[in-house]
Design a protein around this motif. Structure first.
Motif, PDB file in Angstrom:
ATOM      1  N   PHE A 154     -49.170  37.511 -32.544  1.00 20.98           N
ATOM      2  CA  PHE A 154     -48.301  36.386 -32.904  1.00 20.98           C
ATOM      3  C   PHE A 154     -48.736  35.117 -32.156  1.00 20.98           C
ATOM      4  CE2 PHE A 154     -45.057  39.647 -34.167  1.00 20.98           C
ATOM      5  CZ  PHE A 154     -44.989  39.254 -35.498  1.00 20.98           C
ATOM      6  N   LYS A 167     -45.180  24.066 -28.608  1.00 23.33           N
ATOM      7  CA  LYS A 167     -44.845  24.366 -30.006  1.00 23.33           C
ATOM      8  C   LYS A 167     -44.820  25.878 -30.232  1.00 23.33           C
ATOM      9  CE  LYS A 167     -44.589  20.331 -32.161  1.00 23.33           C
ATOM     10  NZ  LYS A 167     -43.371  19.934 -32.868  1.00 23.33           N
ATOM     11  N   ILE A 168     -45.786  26.581 -29.627  1.00 22.54           N
ATOM     12  CA  ILE A 168     -45.841  28.043 -29.779  1.00 22.54           C
ATOM     13  C   ILE A 168     -44.622  28.669 -29.087  1.00 22.54           C
ATOM     14  CG2 ILE A 168     -47.161  30.136 -29.212  1.00 22.54           C
ATOM     15  CD1 ILE A 168     -49.712  28.393 -29.540  1.00 22.54           C
ATOM     16  N   ASN A 171     -41.411  27.853 -31.230  1.00 21.33           N
ATOM     17  CA  ASN A 171     -41.369  28.449 -32.576  1.00 21.33           C
ATOM     18  C   ASN A 171     -41.546  29.966 -32.591  1.00 21.33           C
ATOM     19  OD1 ASN A 171     -41.170  26.275 -34.732  1.00 21.33           O
ATOM     20  ND2 ASN A 171     -42.730  25.430 -33.379  1.00 21.33           N
ATOM     21  N   ILE A 172     -42.263  30.493 -31.604  1.00 18.16           N
ATOM     22  CA  ILE A 172     -42.538  31.938 -31.626  1.00 18.16           C
ATOM     23  C   ILE A 172     -41.948  32.657 -30.408  1.00 18.16           C
ATOM     24  CG2 ILE A 172     -44.359  33.703 -31.661  1.00 18.16           C
ATOM     25  CD1 ILE A 172     -46.113  31.680 -33.204  1.00 18.16           C
ATOM     26  N   PRO A 175     -37.723  32.490 -29.822  1.00 14.95           N
ATOM     27  CA  PRO A 175     -36.925  33.334 -30.721  1.00 14.95           C
ATOM     28  C   PRO A 175     -37.234  34.819 -30.578  1.00 14.95           C
ATOM     29  CG  PRO A 175     -38.135  31.651 -31.972  1.00 14.95           C
ATOM     30  CD  PRO A 175     -38.543  31.501 -30.560  1.00 14.95           C
ATOM     31  N   ALA A 176     -38.509  35.133 -30.294  1.00 10.97           N
ATOM     32  CA  ALA A 176     -38.876  36.553 -30.158  1.00 10.97           C
ATOM     33  C   ALA A 176     -38.265  37.160 -28.892  1.00 10.97           C
ATOM     34  CB  ALA A 176     -40.392  36.703 -30.132  1.00 10.97           C
ATOM     35  N   TRP A 252     -30.453  38.063 -39.100  1.00 15.22           N
ATOM     36  CA  TRP A 252     -31.506  38.453 -40.029  1.00 15.22           C
ATOM     37  C   TRP A 252     -31.779  39.952 -39.998  1.00 15.22           C
ATOM     38  CZ3 TRP A 252     -35.497  40.940 -37.635  1.00 15.22           C
ATOM     39  CH2 TRP A 252     -35.594  40.743 -36.265  1.00 15.22           C
ATOM     40  N   LYS A 253     -31.404  40.626 -38.897  1.00 10.91           N
ATOM     41  CA  LYS A 253     -31.774  42.043 -38.733  1.00 10.91           C
ATOM     42  C   LYS A 253     -31.119  42.912 -39.789  1.00 10.91           C
ATOM     43  CE  LYS A 253     -33.333  43.220 -34.186  1.00 10.91           C
ATOM     44  NZ  LYS A 253     -33.062  43.928 -32.959  1.00 10.91           N
TER      45      LYS A 253
END
Lengths: 257, 262
Positions: A154, A167-168, A171-172, A175-176, A252-253
């Motif tokens: 990812f 930004k990474i 955006n990643i 949230p992860a 979302w899960k």
């Protein structure tokens, strides 16, 4: 259908266990111990609880405790998450601080309360500091673990778009990491609550912890039990709040089964 | 034949003497050795070879994810950085599970600092181009493997790169879905007029999709030869029974088999 039935049974048995415990407590308090100063029967605890709220005495103390608690937890979340992502992302910096962080995490925060009093003095802020320190480390450690747990592909994906680290991260990575932050927060809430109580036991003339000490010192066992009930409900409410937030953030899960 | 093709199209990427070695504590592994090739503007180049021949390493170098040990990569009209001209489609779809199809597709834009709001028209066009219009509010766990790969492709495509790097994107799919997506990809390639570099170990796939096929030999990866497919633009699934298709396929297979018996 069968699962639903099982779920219903699960709740029914839980309630039954609770009722059995209260009856047992009532019976032991009335017929075995028979000394309300030592063990107040639950019906008396309910009356005292009602009195505390009816007289309005409790509100001021509850508000003072919640103020300390939410400020401490809020600061712990902000600093814990930011530093957790930073340490998780830059692993060499994490390695440098790792022994220090692990030691502080393992240490019961209340052990340094006298030091905090020397450094900060009496009043509102040492209690906030204790809540902050108690809550900060579980959030930090969990956030670091969350960042480390992310599939490296990812991150490669983010880099392939030529994005900056920030930004990474936004955006990643962030949230992860949310499920890990939520686990840390659940631990932090209980640790923070304990820290707040102990701090109020020692240096306070306000708050739930202060009331517990006061009722204990004046042998008002019924009110002491009532305060314990309030603490239990507070802990439960805060845990449910974290669960609710976690569910909202992970809407979302897919539902299991 | 190859020179004929080159005369029609200009060179988009020039790779010269590219070598990459990976080193750990004790060992130094040369993954690719002195590789030089050109990629023409608007062509579909497939890179094929056995496992461990450095196909993905070449792609990672082109994407700027790996620094070559030696050699150069030149990209024509490259005023920006490598990364902004090139986007990569990974072997695994790598969809973020908390994002819908729509917001997964906008990920590349967001990371590149482009607001999806300003690109809504492009996003909608891309969703339709990849047949995802009806799935834009779905989450990845609600999608089939084929749809996930479509999102993977669309996410790279919407960034409007000049070059699209594809690292075995269909390798995990069943044959029917794979063939369907091969057709779609070929159609999108023709519409887009972009340069596609496609890594695969599937000879059938490489011949069906590519204008040219770069064959690599393993240990360390070196270019064995470049095969020009000369199969025209219009390709359908039935085309795989075509004599010229089978002839190119057999030729590639023989060349790779020779390598295997070396």
């Amino acid at each position: 259908m069968r699962k639903k039935e099982l779920f219903g049974l699960n709740i029914k048995l839980g309630i039954l266990g609770l009722i059995a415990f209260i009856i047992l407590w009532e019976v032991i308090a009335l017929f075995v111990v028979n000394n309300p100063l030592f063990l107040t029967p639950p019906h008396q605890v309910v009356i005292s609880l009602h009195q505390l709220f009816a007289q309005g005495l409790i509100y001021e103390h509850l508000l003072a405790s919640l103020e300390e608690f939410f400020l401490g937890i809020g600061l712990a979340v902000i600093f814990g998450v930011i530093l957790g992502i930073f340490f998780g992302w830059y692993k060499k910096i994490h390695w440098f601080f790792s022994p220090l962080l692990t030691s502080f995490y393992a240490m019961p925060t209340i052990a340094i309360f006298p030091l905090i009093l020397i450094w900060i003095g009496l009043g509102f802020w040492p209690k906030v500091t204790i809540v902050f320190l108690a809550a900060f480390f579980p959030i930090l450690i969990n956030t670091i673990a969350g960042v480390r747990n992310i599939d490296h592909d990812f991150i490669r994906l983010g880099k392939s778009f030529g994005g900056s680290d920030l930004k990474i991260i936004t955006n990643i990575i962030f949230p992860a990491t949310l499920p890990f932050i939520a686990s840390g927060l659940r631990m932090a809430v209980i640790r923070g609550l304990s820290g707040m109580l102990v701090a109020e036991f020692y240096v306070s003339n306000k708050g739930i912890g202060y009331l517990i000490t006061y009722f204990g010192n004046t042998f008002q066992t019924d009110k002491l039990f009532a305060m314990v009930i309030i603490i239990i409900f507070l802990g439960l409410a805060l845990t449910l709040l974290v669960n609710f937030l976690e569910k909202r953030l992970q809407a979302w899960k897919p539902e299991k089964n | 034949m190859s020179s004929k093709n080159k005369s029609k199209k200009s060179i988009k990427i020039k790779v010269s003497d590219l070598s990459v070695s990976y080193s750990n504590d004790k060992k130094n592994l040369l993954a690719i050795n002195d590789i030089s090739f050109d990629v023409l503007k608007g062509e579909f180049l497939a890179i094929i070879g056995p496992s461990g021949c450095g196909k993905t390493t070449i792609l990672n170098c082109l994407a700027g994810l790996i620094r070559p040990t030696s050699g150069t990569i030149f990209i024509k009209n490259s005023h920006n950085t490598l990364k902004k001209q090139i986007t990569m489609v990974f072997q695994d779809a790598l969809l973020l599970p908390w994002r819908t199809v729509h917001s997964n597709i906008t990920l590349g834009l967001e990371i590149s600092g482009i607001s999806p709001k300003n690109k809504q028209n492009d996003i909608d066009k891309t969703l339709n181009l990849f047949g995802l219009g009806n799935f834009k509010n779905f989450y990845p766990h609600e999608l089939s493997g084929g749809l996930k790969q479509r999102v993977n492709l669309a996410r790279a495509y919407v960034c409007n790169p000049e070059v699209l790097l594809l690292d075995e994107p269909f390798s995990h799919l069943d044959l029917i879905t794979k063939e369907k997506l091969q057709l779609e990809l070929r159609r999108i390639f023709l519409i887009s007029k972009k340069t596609f570099i496609f890594v695969t170990h599937d000879i059938d796939e490489a011949v069906f999709l590519a204008d040219r096929i770069l064959l690599l030999s393993p240990g360390p990866g070196e270019i064995k030869t470049i095969v020009n497919t000369n199969l025209g633009k219009d390709r359908k699934v039935s085309f795989k029974k075509n004599r010229s298709f089978l002839s190119v396929k057999n030729r590639v297979r023989l060349l790779l088999a020779q390598e295997g018996t070396k």
